[in-house]
Design an enzyme around this catalytic site. Structure first.
Site, PDB file in Angstrom:
ATOM      1  N   THR A 264     -10.339 -32.804  -2.133  1.00 23.37           N
ATOM      2  CA  THR A 264     -11.432 -32.309  -1.206  1.00 23.37           C
ATOM      3  C   THR A 264     -10.716 -31.038  -0.249  1.00 23.37           C
ATOM      4  O   THR A 264     -11.540 -30.375   0.130  1.00 23.37           O
ATOM      5  CB  THR A 264     -12.197 -33.188  -0.202  1.00 23.37           C
ATOM      6  OG1 THR A 264     -11.462 -33.934   0.477  1.00 23.37           O
ATOM      7  CG2 THR A 264     -13.068 -33.759  -1.270  1.00 23.37           C
TER       8      THR A 264
ATOM      9  N   ASP B  96      -6.916 -39.128  -7.892  1.00 26.81           N
ATOM     10  CA  ASP B  96      -8.045 -38.470  -7.068  1.00 26.81           C
ATOM     11  C   ASP B  96      -7.758 -38.544  -5.669  1.00 26.81           C
ATOM     12  O   ASP B  96      -6.668 -39.538  -5.278  1.00 26.81           O
ATOM     13  CB  ASP B  96      -9.505 -39.453  -7.046  1.00 26.81           C
ATOM     14  CG  ASP B  96     -10.682 -38.665  -6.641  1.00 26.81           C
ATOM     15  OD1 ASP B  96     -10.679 -37.423  -6.384  1.00 26.81           O
ATOM     16  OD2 ASP B  96     -11.687 -39.322  -6.742  1.00 26.81           O
TER      17      ASP B  96
ATOM     18  N   ARG C 186     -24.073 -34.345  -7.818  1.00 30.35           N
ATOM     19  CA  ARG C 186     -23.899 -36.037  -7.651  1.00 30.35           C
ATOM     20  C   ARG C 186     -25.084 -36.047  -6.902  1.00 30.35           C
ATOM     21  O   ARG C 186     -26.050 -37.164  -6.968  1.00 30.35           O
ATOM     22  CB  ARG C 186     -22.719 -36.505  -6.995  1.00 30.35           C
ATOM     23  CG  ARG C 186     -23.016 -37.861  -6.754  1.00 30.35           C
ATOM     24  CD  ARG C 186     -21.768 -38.452  -5.959  1.00 30.35           C
ATOM     25  NE  ARG C 186     -20.686 -38.442  -6.561  1.00 30.35           N
ATOM     26  CZ  ARG C 186     -19.246 -38.130  -6.329  1.00 30.35           C
ATOM     27  NH1 ARG C 186     -18.872 -37.661  -5.154  1.00 30.35           N
ATOM     28  NH2 ARG C 186     -18.571 -38.272  -7.141  1.00 30.35           N
TER      29      ARG C 186
ATOM     30  N   LYS D   7     -15.187 -32.956 -10.281  1.00 28.10           N
ATOM     31  CA  LYS D   7     -13.792 -32.966 -10.385  1.00 28.10           C
ATOM     32  C   LYS D   7     -13.319 -34.006 -11.415  1.00 28.10           C
ATOM     33  O   LYS D   7     -12.389 -33.960 -12.379  1.00 28.10           O
ATOM     34  CB  LYS D   7     -12.976 -33.017  -9.047  1.00 28.10           C
ATOM     35  CG  LYS D   7     -13.188 -31.746  -8.183  1.00 28.10           C
ATOM     36  CD  LYS D   7     -12.504 -31.921  -7.009  1.00 28.10           C
ATOM     37  CE  LYS D   7     -12.941 -33.076  -6.005  1.00 28.10           C
ATOM     38  NZ  LYS D   7     -14.247 -33.057  -5.563  1.00 28.10           N
ATOM     39  N   THR D   8     -13.925 -35.228 -11.006  1.00 28.76           N
ATOM     40  CA  THR D   8     -13.450 -36.425 -11.855  1.00 28.76           C
ATOM     41  C   THR D   8     -14.226 -36.139 -13.438  1.00 28.76           C
ATOM     42  O   THR D   8     -13.451 -36.530 -14.093  1.00 28.76           O
ATOM     43  CB  THR D   8     -14.378 -37.661 -11.342  1.00 28.76           C
ATOM     44  OG1 THR D   8     -13.856 -37.691  -9.749  1.00 28.76           O
ATOM     45  CG2 THR D   8     -13.706 -38.931 -12.120  1.00 28.76           C
TER      46      THR D   8
END
Ligand code: ADP
Length: 348
Positions: free
Chosen positions: A171, A122, A230, A77-78
């Site tokens: 999330t 975020d 990640r 997302k980032t």
């Protein structure tokens, strides 16, 4: 590897920490982050759609509509927010829901934005109500309302902002207030990645890290990375440490598997916390149904960690199911631990 080396390498990482990263991890993560849409692996529907939106908006010389990105942590997302800024040719200011404590914190940020700039928030579901309401007119008509003075002298002053794009990441969309959700024109949900996509990400990251790795090894890491880039990158870095200490020039399947075993990631890709959660469900709760609060209390974990990180992957991989009465372990979970499954799945 000697026991001493093993201890040094894996100390504190017995359970690959899904939530907190070391400072080194954060820096390395930045260097591994994709910068352009073409470098972003997978999520094809999203990137195709985004490309059209960005091209059309640029042709019209308008800022992009507000974008909401949802999905479990570590899925990109980032990275996408930064990519949007790069593709639009604008600046990005990044912050997070919990970091904006008062509406005043937001005024400074908003008034510094230039036309078309990206404001990335975020964990947007963690904005306070007051800050959230302050955002509404900013998102809708590029205006903010200041209240100056107090009591009978209180006055509202409207301040015009330059039109900007808010990119929010969450999330859990379920926790977002409906009026906030409604103000986003573009909405994407990121899903877990396929093994072949993760293997591509791993090979690309290995190149950036100056590591040699063969295809089989990259696939093995991908298989055990919980569908999450990640996690894949983090496992790769641990394997790099191991290879470096053991003076291994090229990582092959054997080296990758051995290191992953030492990190206690099993063949199905579950780590210690996953297994602990599942075992608890099977042994202490007789397979469920069990509520998330009881699970969190028994595991000594935050409820948010369970619902944001642990549960989504166990659901996706088919180890648990969600029912109206709580979470239940599936036949696959019993089989994973070699425990006889004596329930009738239809009951759930
Ligand atoms: P999120 O914001 O969803 O938690 P991030 O954007 O921080 O996830 O992604 C975590 C890391 O995973 C990034 O630093 C990047 O290295 C990697 N990553 C995520 N998505 C992709 C992708 N689609 N292609 C390549 N790398 C990715």
């Amino acid at each position: 590897m000697t026991e001493e080396t093993r201890r040094k390498l894996f100390e504190g990482q017995k359970t690959v920490d899904k939530v907190q990263e070391t400072e080194e991890d954060v820096v390395l993560n930045m260097s591994l982050r994709p910068h352009k849409l073409t470098e972003f692996v997978g999520q094809k529907e999203i990137t195709d759609n985004l490309k059209v939106c960005i091209t059309a908006t640029k042709q019209r010389k308008e800022p992009l509509e507000h974008v909401l990105l949802s999905g479990p942590p570590g899925l990109g997302k980032t990275s996408l927010a930064h990519i949007i800024a790069h593709e639009m040719g604008t600046k990005i200011t990044a912050t997070s829901g919990p970091a904006i404590e008062r509406a005043g914190d937001l005024i400074g940020i908003l008034t510094n934005l230039e036309k078309g700039d990206i404001l990335f928030i975020d964990e947007i579901h963690r904005l306070s109500k007051v800050v959230e309401e302050f955002l509404y007119p900013a998102m809708e008509s590029s205006q903010i309302d200041f209240i100056i003075d107090k009591g009978q002298f209180a006055r509202t002053i409207k301040f015009n902002l330059k039109p900007f794009t808010l990119v929010g990441a969450t999330t859990r969309t379920g926790l977002l207030a409906a009026p906030l959700r409604a103000r986003f024109g573009i909405f994407y949900h990121l899903d877990f990645y396929q093994i072949e996509e993760l293997a591509r990400i791993i090979k690309h990251s290995a190149k950036i890290l100056g590591m040699k790795i063969d295809d089989e090894a990259a696939e093995e890491i991908a298989r055990r990375a919980r569908g999450t880039p990640r996690v894949a990158n983090r496992l790769l870095r641990r394997i790099r440490d191991y290879a470096q200490v053991a003076k291994i020039d090229k990582v092959n399947l054997e080296v990758a598997s051995k290191t992953l075993d030492e990190l206690r990631i099993d063949k199905a890709g579950l780590d210690e916390i996953d297994r602990k959660a599942l075992k608890l469900m099977l042994e202490s709760f007789n397979g469920g149904p069990v509520g998330i609060d009881s699970l969190a209390a028994s595991l000594n974990e935050e409820v948010d960690t369970i619902s944001d990180t642990i549960e989504p992957y166990l659901l996706k991989a088919g180890y648990i199911k969600r029912t109206s009465r709580g979470r239940v372990a599936t036949k696959l979970a019993y089989e994973h631990f070699g425990i006889k499954y004596a329930k009738q799945e239809e009951l759930f």
